[in-house]
Every structure is written in structure tokens, then in C-alpha cells.
Design an enzyme around this catalytic site. Sequence first.
Site, PDB file in Angstrom:
ATOM      1  N   ARG A  48       0.802  -1.218   0.000  1.00  0.00           N
ATOM      2  CA  ARG A  48       0.000   0.000   0.000  1.00  0.00           C
ATOM      3  C   ARG A  48       0.838   1.272   0.000  1.00  0.00           C
ATOM      4  O   ARG A  48       0.326   2.343  -0.313  1.00  0.00           O
ATOM      5  CB  ARG A  48      -0.922   0.021   1.228  1.00  0.00           C
ATOM      6  CG  ARG A  48      -1.969  -1.066   1.237  1.00  0.00           C
ATOM      7  CD  ARG A  48      -2.804  -1.019   2.504  1.00  0.00           C
ATOM      8  NE  ARG A  48      -3.762  -2.114   2.566  1.00  0.00           N
ATOM      9  CZ  ARG A  48      -4.980  -2.084   2.050  1.00  0.00           C
ATOM     10  NH1 ARG A  48      -5.395  -0.998   1.444  1.00  0.00           N
ATOM     11  NH2 ARG A  48      -5.785  -3.120   2.150  1.00  0.00           N
ATOM     12  N   HIS A 133      -7.785 -10.245   7.031  1.00  0.00           N
ATOM     13  CA  HIS A 133      -7.806 -10.093   5.575  1.00  0.00           C
ATOM     14  C   HIS A 133      -7.557 -11.400   4.846  1.00  0.00           C
ATOM     15  O   HIS A 133      -7.300 -11.395   3.643  1.00  0.00           O
ATOM     16  CB  HIS A 133      -6.785  -9.034   5.148  1.00  0.00           C
ATOM     17  CG  HIS A 133      -7.093  -7.677   5.681  1.00  0.00           C
ATOM     18  ND1 HIS A 133      -6.188  -6.631   5.634  1.00  0.00           N
ATOM     19  CD2 HIS A 133      -8.205  -7.168   6.275  1.00  0.00           C
ATOM     20  CE1 HIS A 133      -6.728  -5.553   6.186  1.00  0.00           C
ATOM     21  NE2 HIS A 133      -7.949  -5.858   6.581  1.00  0.00           N
ATOM     22  N   CYS A 144     -17.522 -23.907  -2.532  1.00  0.00           N
ATOM     23  CA  CYS A 144     -17.493 -24.910  -1.458  1.00  0.00           C
ATOM     24  C   CYS A 144     -16.364 -24.693  -0.461  1.00  0.00           C
ATOM     25  O   CYS A 144     -16.269 -25.427   0.525  1.00  0.00           O
ATOM     26  CB  CYS A 144     -17.403 -26.314  -2.042  1.00  0.00           C
ATOM     27  SG  CYS A 144     -15.780 -26.723  -2.756  1.00  0.00           S
ATOM     28  N   ASN A 231       5.294   1.698  15.687  1.00  0.00           N
ATOM     29  CA  ASN A 231       5.201   1.869  14.242  1.00  0.00           C
ATOM     30  C   ASN A 231       6.228   2.893  13.791  1.00  0.00           C
ATOM     31  O   ASN A 231       6.495   3.868  14.492  1.00  0.00           O
ATOM     32  CB  ASN A 231       3.793   2.336  13.838  1.00  0.00           C
ATOM     33  CG  ASN A 231       3.537   2.203  12.355  1.00  0.00           C
ATOM     34  OD1 ASN A 231       3.647   1.110  11.802  1.00  0.00           O
ATOM     35  ND2 ASN A 231       3.195   3.295  11.687  1.00  0.00           N
TER      36      ASN A 231
END
Length: 260
Positions: A48, A133, A144, A231
Site C-alpha cells: 500500500r 484479511h 465450497c 510503528n
Amino acid sequence: MTSRSGAGRIEDVKEASAMLADLFALNGRVVVLTGAGLSTESGIPDYRSPGGIWSTHAPIQYQAFVTDKAARLEDWRRRFQFHAEFTAAAPNAAHRALARLTGEGRIGLVVTQNIDGLHQRAGQAAGSLIELHGNGTYAHCLDCRHPAGIPAQQEAVAAGRSPRCAACGGLLKAAVVSFGEAMPQDKLARAVAAARQADIFLVLGSSLAVHPAATLPELAVAAGADLVIVNRDPTPLDHLASCLMATPLAATFAAFSGES
């Protein structure tokens, strides 16, 4: 824990590790959310970010996959590339530390936005992991849900054929939540419940820009949890955090992996 108002960003690995050690010693209910930043340290690109595949190639929407053969085959070609990257990568010390901490009862649940399967390869027990995700290391039938290998579909795609399920003949697709596809509600509900019951909500390597995963820390804080974000870059929820860290994840968690 520091105050939520104006929490400073810790940039020293030893200080960050010591802070986490204190956190895990509290014996509170710890829920972890992991994002792409955890796997980039294993060599998997952040799709991303600027320069990533989604910034140069428009994602294939779920409806297009189902109805448009050309879009479906293009999605498959990308999945072969992703699968090769996932296979070449190895779990890093942070993946292994999370599996170990969960096994020791110091982490209750790991929720991941990643689809690379590295948590499982690090030893994370299936019952303690929610893949919001999906998982890009295998395919499944849209009718199925029978599983199938991804590399095994290369011959069909090279010949211009849509891979089909050996069990029922339905369309095969990588077992991920595609753009425009509904999120599995059972997984989301479990993650939401865990966030609301957490004493500490730990975010690792997520920009917190993708929903609904980005709502989980907000729910945790609203229910009284302390939010800790590790982060590289600032996130939209930094103002809610009790502690912010900008240290490399593998190095920060090495002390908890049993390898240091």
C-alpha cells in the site's frame, strides 16, 4: 505508562524493550494488532505504500474477479508473485516473540492484517490468531471453500483458463479478502469482542489507515484499555496512545523471542 496527551515517541530499542517487558509483567489481557510493518522486516513489500503494487496497479475488485475473466487472470498473475515473495520470506524475531508470548499466556490474541502466513510459520497457534484479511498462501473455492495450492494453478492461467475447484468446479481465488469483498463477520466479531475486553491493546507495524481493523484500537481505548503503538511512522490514532514507539520490531522484540 505515559499520559495519552502528548505521548512522546520512544526511539531507543533498549528503552522500548524495557517498556514492553514492564507491560507484559502487568499480567493484563493483551491483544495485539499487526500490520505490514511487521512483515517488511522479513523482506515482504508493503503493497500500500508509495511505490507498492497498489500505487502502480489498480487492485482487482471482487466483483470484477467474479465476472470478468481478464481481471480474474490478472489477479492470479499477481497472486503468483505474492506467493513467491511469501515463500521466500521467513518469520522474524517479532513473529517468533509473539508466538512465544502467546504460548506463555502473556498475550491473549493476535489479530493480523497480513496475508503472508508468517505468524503461523513462527509457531502462532491457530486458535490465538485472527487473519482479518485472509491468507494469501493458498487458494479456496468460492462455492465450497475447498482449499487448493496457488502455484498449482499456473498452468491453467498460462493457458488462459480460470482455475477451477477439483471438488465442485467452482472458481478458485486466493483465500484473501479482496477489495470490495465482505469481511468475514465471525472473525471481525471475535476481534471486536477481544478489543473491548483488553487491558492493553498493542499495535505493531500498522498505519491504522485501513478499516475496519483501524477501529479496533479505538474500541479498546473506549472500553478502558491502554493503547501502545509501535510503528515507524505516526498514525491517525497516536493521540489515543499511552505509549508510542518508533523502533524496528524485530530488534525490539528480540528479547522476548528466546533467541537473545
